[in-house]
Design a protein around this motif. Sequence first.
Motif, PDB file in Angstrom:
ATOM      1  N   CYS A  89       2.384   7.317   3.539  1.00  0.00           N
ATOM      2  CA  CYS A  89       1.198   8.321   2.701  1.00  0.00           C
ATOM      3  C   CYS A  89       2.433   9.080   2.664  1.00  0.00           C
ATOM      4  O   CYS A  89       3.130   9.397   2.930  1.00  0.00           O
ATOM      5  N   LEU A 146       0.863  -1.402  -0.016  1.00  0.00           N
ATOM      6  CA  LEU A 146      -0.258  -0.315  -0.162  1.00  0.00           C
ATOM      7  C   LEU A 146       1.245   1.226   0.175  1.00  0.00           C
ATOM      8  O   LEU A 146       2.014   1.751   0.891  1.00  0.00           O
ATOM      9  N   HIS A 147       0.519   1.764  -1.343  1.00  0.00           N
ATOM     10  CA  HIS A 147       1.356   3.237  -0.874  1.00  0.00           C
ATOM     11  C   HIS A 147       0.198   4.419  -1.010  1.00  0.00           C
ATOM     12  O   HIS A 147      -0.876   4.014  -2.877  1.00  0.00           O
ATOM     13  N   CYS A 148      -0.234   5.348  -1.182  1.00  0.00           N
ATOM     14  CA  CYS A 148      -1.060   6.359  -1.159  1.00  0.00           C
ATOM     15  C   CYS A 148       0.004   8.158  -1.342  1.00  0.00           C
ATOM     16  O   CYS A 148       0.225   7.815   0.166  1.00  0.00           O
ATOM     17  N   GLN A 149      -0.877   8.982  -2.634  1.00  0.00           N
ATOM     18  CA  GLN A 149       0.069  10.084  -1.819  1.00  0.00           C
ATOM     19  C   GLN A 149      -0.838  11.182  -1.086  1.00  0.00           C
ATOM     20  O   GLN A 149      -0.027  12.036  -0.385  1.00  0.00           O
ATOM     21  N   THR A 207      -9.996  11.372  -0.484  1.00  0.00           N
ATOM     22  CA  THR A 207      -9.052  11.410   0.329  1.00  0.00           C
ATOM     23  C   THR A 207      -8.437   9.660  -0.613  1.00  0.00           C
ATOM     24  O   THR A 207      -9.754   8.697  -0.277  1.00  0.00           O
ATOM     25  N   GLU A 208      -7.406   9.860  -0.790  1.00  0.00           N
ATOM     26  CA  GLU A 208      -7.167   8.707  -1.755  1.00  0.00           C
ATOM     27  C   GLU A 208      -7.290   7.552  -0.591  1.00  0.00           C
ATOM     28  O   GLU A 208      -8.199   6.533  -1.217  1.00  0.00           O
ATOM     29  N   CYS A 209      -6.899   7.828   0.587  1.00  0.00           N
ATOM     30  CA  CYS A 209      -6.691   6.394   1.870  1.00  0.00           C
ATOM     31  C   CYS A 209      -7.392   7.147   2.573  1.00  0.00           C
ATOM     32  O   CYS A 209      -6.781   7.788   3.352  1.00  0.00           O
ATOM     33  N   THR A 266      -9.391   1.956   3.562  1.00  0.00           N
ATOM     34  CA  THR A 266      -8.497   0.952   3.241  1.00  0.00           C
ATOM     35  C   THR A 266      -7.366   1.061   4.165  1.00  0.00           C
ATOM     36  O   THR A 266      -6.829  -0.208   3.580  1.00  0.00           O
ATOM     37  N   CYS A 278      -3.710  10.794   2.197  1.00  0.00           N
ATOM     38  CA  CYS A 278      -3.814  10.432   3.134  1.00  0.00           C
ATOM     39  C   CYS A 278      -4.795  10.500   4.649  1.00  0.00           C
ATOM     40  O   CYS A 278      -4.702  12.185   4.802  1.00  0.00           O
TER      41      CYS A 278
END
Length: 308
Positions: A232, A77-80, A103-105, A126, A82
């Motif tokens: 994040c 898992l990687h998010c820009q 929000t993305e995550c 997430t 969070c």
Amino acid sequence: MGLRLSGKGQQSHRMVIFAAIFVLMTLLILYGSNSSADTIYSPIHMATGHAAKTTDLKKWAGKEGYVPFYGNKSMTLHCQNCALVTSSSHVLGSRAGEEIDGTECVIRMNDAPTLGYGSDVGNRTTLRVVAHSSVFRVVRRPNEFLQRPDSNPVIVFWGPPNKIGKEAKGAIYRLIQRVSMTYSNLSCFSISQSKMHRFDTLFHRETGRDRQKSHSWLSTGWFTMVMSIEICDNIKVYGMVPPNHCGKKPASKKMPYHYYKPRGPDECVTYIQHESGRRGNHHRFITEKQVFARWAKQYNVTFSHPKW
């Protein structure tokens, strides 16, 4: 010719099986807990007089410390961006749910629910970070935490390796493994023993305090913040108070410790009791928040409701 169950029949059948497994596992765990005094993992003993140091958490991070409960999944898992949603009652009335869901995550802790609180805390999840002591509260509500049709969450469980570690294969480990096998949308991981020790060392480096000698446990918030920084690029934290919040004059308004337990203990009373506790094991919530305040300047962390 074999009988084929309908979609609803399959779901009902699966829920009956899972309920039976859960009851059995609960009995096993309750039995096992009576014969074990180990409630926390063994820390690394650091030299006395060790000065607090700043750690580069981006270099410290390591995905190899997450062990799947079932299959060969890896923690990728990687998010820009969070949203880290705390369990604090400060989120109530924030009306931040839409922003959080956008929000993305979205990262949550333990058994903090979304159903009934969506307008303030959102509905998406997430990543959920769960302490071994909260496993029961999570798995006994599968519709809330495990079988959400709109998500494929990652759940990271932390706790003593002798309770949830792969090598131990105790009752809690087997229960989580069964959950992983039953709900294919989930990705369930435990934190390895070596990484647990690294979390301990990190606390010592950042605070200059030996966790065991100060009779303290790391909180789920500590694990969650570190993991969020690993995963994040930018983090917005909802509901976390600053480290000086409970020492303000006049005293801060009384607020329940958890937003979903309105009759629960007061947040500041809990923080101060834990911070000053010298007998038994306590969380050092205020000390941890002092570290978070320093990390915020390094890792693009901002705070909302309240704003720091």
